[in-house]
Design a protein around this motif. Sequence first.
Motif, PDB file in Angstrom:
ATOM      1  N   MET A   1       0.853  -1.281  -0.025  1.00  0.00           N
ATOM      2  CA  MET A   1      -0.006  -0.021  -0.004  1.00  0.00           C
ATOM      3  C   MET A   1       0.914   1.151   0.033  1.00  0.00           C
ATOM      4  N   PHE A   2       1.609   1.439   1.008  1.00  0.00           N
ATOM      5  CA  PHE A   2       2.636   2.547   0.898  1.00  0.00           C
ATOM      6  C   PHE A   2       3.936   1.850   0.475  1.00  0.00           C
ATOM      7  N   ASP A   3       4.749   2.579  -0.321  1.00  0.00           N
ATOM      8  CA  ASP A   3       5.998   2.102  -0.876  1.00  0.00           C
ATOM      9  C   ASP A   3       6.774   3.173  -0.114  1.00  0.00           C
ATOM     10  N   ILE A   4       7.948   2.365   0.694  1.00  0.00           N
ATOM     11  CA  ILE A   4       8.671   3.066   1.658  1.00  0.00           C
ATOM     12  C   ILE A   4       9.844   3.369   0.694  1.00  0.00           C
ATOM     13  N   ILE A   5      10.343   2.835  -0.323  1.00  0.00           N
ATOM     14  CA  ILE A   5      11.489   3.250  -0.976  1.00  0.00           C
ATOM     15  C   ILE A   5      10.945   4.242  -2.125  1.00  0.00           C
ATOM     16  N   THR A   6      11.248   5.260  -1.932  1.00  0.00           N
ATOM     17  CA  THR A   6      10.949   6.385  -3.282  1.00  0.00           C
ATOM     18  C   THR A   6      12.194   6.539  -3.971  1.00  0.00           C
ATOM     19  N   SER A   7      13.627   6.380  -3.313  1.00  0.00           N
ATOM     20  CA  SER A   7      14.708   6.589  -4.201  1.00  0.00           C
ATOM     21  C   SER A   7      15.748   5.663  -3.446  1.00  0.00           C
ATOM     22  N   LYS A   8      16.593   5.240  -4.447  1.00  0.00           N
ATOM     23  CA  LYS A   8      17.789   4.391  -4.163  1.00  0.00           C
ATOM     24  C   LYS A   8      19.216   5.051  -3.947  1.00  0.00           C
ATOM     25  N   GLU A   9      19.087   6.551  -4.303  1.00  0.00           N
ATOM     26  CA  GLU A   9      20.245   7.152  -4.486  1.00  0.00           C
ATOM     27  C   GLU A   9      20.282   8.385  -3.645  1.00  0.00           C
ATOM     28  N   SER A  10      21.290   8.749  -3.063  1.00  0.00           N
ATOM     29  CA  SER A  10      21.355  10.098  -2.079  1.00  0.00           C
ATOM     30  C   SER A  10      21.435  11.305  -3.063  1.00  0.00           C
ATOM     31  N   ASN A  11      20.875  12.321  -2.715  1.00  0.00           N
ATOM     32  CA  ASN A  11      21.044  13.723  -3.184  1.00  0.00           C
ATOM     33  C   ASN A  11      20.854  14.834  -2.108  1.00  0.00           C
ATOM     34  N   VAL A  12      21.545  15.940  -2.359  1.00  0.00           N
ATOM     35  CA  VAL A  12      21.472  16.882  -1.162  1.00  0.00           C
ATOM     36  C   VAL A  12      19.771  17.611  -0.834  1.00  0.00           C
ATOM     37  N   LYS A  13      19.021  17.796  -2.011  1.00  0.00           N
ATOM     38  CA  LYS A  13      17.645  18.216  -1.962  1.00  0.00           C
ATOM     39  C   LYS A  13      16.825  17.095  -1.019  1.00  0.00           C
ATOM     40  N   LEU A 171      -0.963   9.610  -1.377  1.00  0.00           N
ATOM     41  CA  LEU A 171      -1.214  10.093  -2.771  1.00  0.00           C
ATOM     42  C   LEU A 171      -0.226  11.119  -3.312  1.00  0.00           C
ATOM     43  N   LEU A 172       0.375  11.966  -2.643  1.00  0.00           N
ATOM     44  CA  LEU A 172       1.276  13.061  -3.089  1.00  0.00           C
ATOM     45  C   LEU A 172       2.277  12.454  -4.059  1.00  0.00           C
ATOM     46  N   PRO A 173       3.051  11.285  -3.692  1.00  0.00           N
ATOM     47  CA  PRO A 173       4.207  10.956  -4.322  1.00  0.00           C
ATOM     48  C   PRO A 173       3.618  10.410  -6.012  1.00  0.00           C
ATOM     49  N   LYS A 174       2.343  10.353  -6.055  1.00  0.00           N
ATOM     50  CA  LYS A 174       1.920  10.093  -7.585  1.00  0.00           C
ATOM     51  C   LYS A 174       1.643  11.093  -8.287  1.00  0.00           C
ATOM     52  N   LEU A 175       1.755  12.379  -7.709  1.00  0.00           N
ATOM     53  CA  LEU A 175       1.725  13.616  -8.280  1.00  0.00           C
ATOM     54  C   LEU A 175       3.051  14.148  -8.544  1.00  0.00           C
ATOM     55  N   THR A 176       3.924  14.207  -7.594  1.00  0.00           N
ATOM     56  CA  THR A 176       5.101  14.788  -7.427  1.00  0.00           C
ATOM     57  C   THR A 176       6.087  14.266  -6.240  1.00  0.00           C
ATOM     58  N   LYS A 177       7.347  14.016  -6.414  1.00  0.00           N
ATOM     59  CA  LYS A 177       8.146  13.751  -5.792  1.00  0.00           C
ATOM     60  C   LYS A 177       9.378  14.925  -5.023  1.00  0.00           C
ATOM     61  N   ALA A 178       8.854  15.891  -5.583  1.00  0.00           N
ATOM     62  CA  ALA A 178       9.875  17.411  -5.431  1.00  0.00           C
ATOM     63  C   ALA A 178      10.042  17.583  -3.802  1.00  0.00           C
ATOM     64  N   VAL A 179       8.846  17.326  -3.051  1.00  0.00           N
ATOM     65  CA  VAL A 179       8.794  17.493  -1.646  1.00  0.00           C
ATOM     66  C   VAL A 179       8.598  16.177  -0.906  1.00  0.00           C
ATOM     67  N   PRO A 180       9.436  15.850   0.250  1.00  0.00           N
ATOM     68  CA  PRO A 180       8.863  14.414   0.809  1.00  0.00           C
ATOM     69  C   PRO A 180       7.375  14.693   1.444  1.00  0.00           C
ATOM     70  N   ALA A 181       6.710  13.732   1.265  1.00  0.00           N
ATOM     71  CA  ALA A 181       5.077  13.579   1.256  1.00  0.00           C
ATOM     72  C   ALA A 181       5.037  13.807   2.860  1.00  0.00           C
ATOM     73  N   SER A 182       5.849  13.058   3.812  1.00  0.00           N
ATOM     74  CA  SER A 182       5.601  13.391   5.108  1.00  0.00           C
ATOM     75  C   SER A 182       5.902  14.901   5.689  1.00  0.00           C
ATOM     76  N   LEU A 183       6.693  15.518   5.116  1.00  0.00           N
ATOM     77  CA  LEU A 183       6.945  17.005   5.270  1.00  0.00           C
ATOM     78  C   LEU A 183       5.704  17.788   4.902  1.00  0.00           C
ATOM     79  N   ALA A 184       5.267  17.494   3.645  1.00  0.00           N
ATOM     80  CA  ALA A 184       4.215  18.126   2.935  1.00  0.00           C
ATOM     81  C   ALA A 184       2.725  17.802   3.708  1.00  0.00           C
TER      82      ALA A 184
END
Length: 521
Positions: A1-13, A171-184
């Motif tokens: 239901m909730f995909d924990i892994i949104t990215s496997k690589e590190s970046n500053v943002k 739902l937010l990650p389905k629209l954009t991943k620019a901002v962490p969904a938890s923070l939003a």
Amino acid sequence: MFDIITSKESNVKNDVLSGITVALALVPEAVAFAFVAGVEPMIGLYAAFMMGLITSAIGGRPGMISGATGAMAVVMVALVAEHGVQYLFAAVLLAGLLQILCGVFRLGKFIRLVPYPVMLGFVNGLAIVIFLAQLGQFKVTGALGTQEWMSGTMLYIMLGLVALTMAIIYLLPKLTKAVPASLAAIITITLLVHGLDLEARTVIDFVRDMLPVDQRDSATLAGELPTFAIPMVPFNWDTLMIILPTSVILCLVGLIESLLTLTLIDEMTDTRGRGNKECIGQGVANTVNGFFGGMGGCAMIGQSMININSGGRGRLSGITAAVVLLGFILFAAPLIEMIPLAALVGVMFVVVIGTFEWASFRIIRGVNKEDAFVLFLVTAVTVIADLAIAVVVGVIVSALVFAWKAARYVDSKTHIDDDGWKVYELRGPVFFGSVSHFKELFDVANDPEDVVIDFKNSRIWDSSGIDALDGLADKYEQAGKKLHIRHVSQECQSLLNKAGKFVEINVNEDPRYRIATDKLA
């Protein structure tokens, strides 16, 4: 239901935004665990800052978040109650030094020996513990000063905000991943509550409920920088005897929880952390806590999952969380005090759903009953007692299960050779668990004059196997029969007493292996 892994690589943002999210979630946890340990809230917040900063900078698992934890807080209660907070600082300092020694002597590698069913039980148990901990946020202080369950409008608002938080994260990650969904989600719920003036409990309400009545009106999370101070305790043998038991337990609990969390993040991110380096990082962080007035801590699986879920992968995510937390304490306490608890509960519920190994229900149907029993046992002990106890119990039970299984695989294939000698070709390990079956393989009374015991496909593991072979040789000697023992190691031969003289040495074919015994330790 909730995909924990949104990215496997590190970046500053991702690391910075994820760190901010973690900092917001750290506050109520640190305050709660401080009260569990019987110390002031600021001591828990200082611990979260120092543990998070130091372990992220020098630890062995980038992306893992450390801070004050419940597993260590419950160990501290008795010491604080009986001797005071200064003895706690001394105990945390000593625990840190012990953890550093564990890293120096490379003991962190042994976490890789934890069986998979134990790991599953650990993860499921912690998910349940995190879930149960959030239920306390659905209680309020009643007219009589006791904790009561929410009801009416307040409960409906709380449930609605929790559901909305979880929906945003989903739902937010389905629209954009620019901002962490938890923070939003946290920002959205905070603006919604204060914009509509909803009846919702906030972080400062949580803090006030845990303080005495006369201190509630002045409650605040504002503070100053932690300052250096040597623990104010007598430096003598009596003090060492007071703090040593607590320090040893804190050391072990902290390392077990940290290294298991490290292993979990390894599997989730398909990377590999460095266990020994993490031991040193945890040790340095706890040592610094002892000198700067923190309650110490270890890896936090809940906050680590928030970080992973929000895209945090590098060291910068943990460092950001620690620095932002300190910034809140020094300059922006009112901002975190106004965060609705419902938003943080919703974030943690998502962590619970993502952390729990739902696949374990399918796995249970495909594995043997012993592994399923270990999985349920570790889960239950984690919930009822403690993580460290659960892991130790799980490892012991798994070891006993292994010994029982290995004991059943000892057998022999017999035949009469050209000289009329009876040959026992052994297969399987000979150790404490299998010696009874080993003895039953031989028919001393009816065997011919010459008997060969061939260990080419077998091994003697411990002193119980040595004693069993000595006893067997004694029986054959008393029966007036000649025994020939082949293909045992040189070390095994040196340990044999009565059977040693019957060993036939073959330098080219004899195996080389070690025996688990105190005689050669």
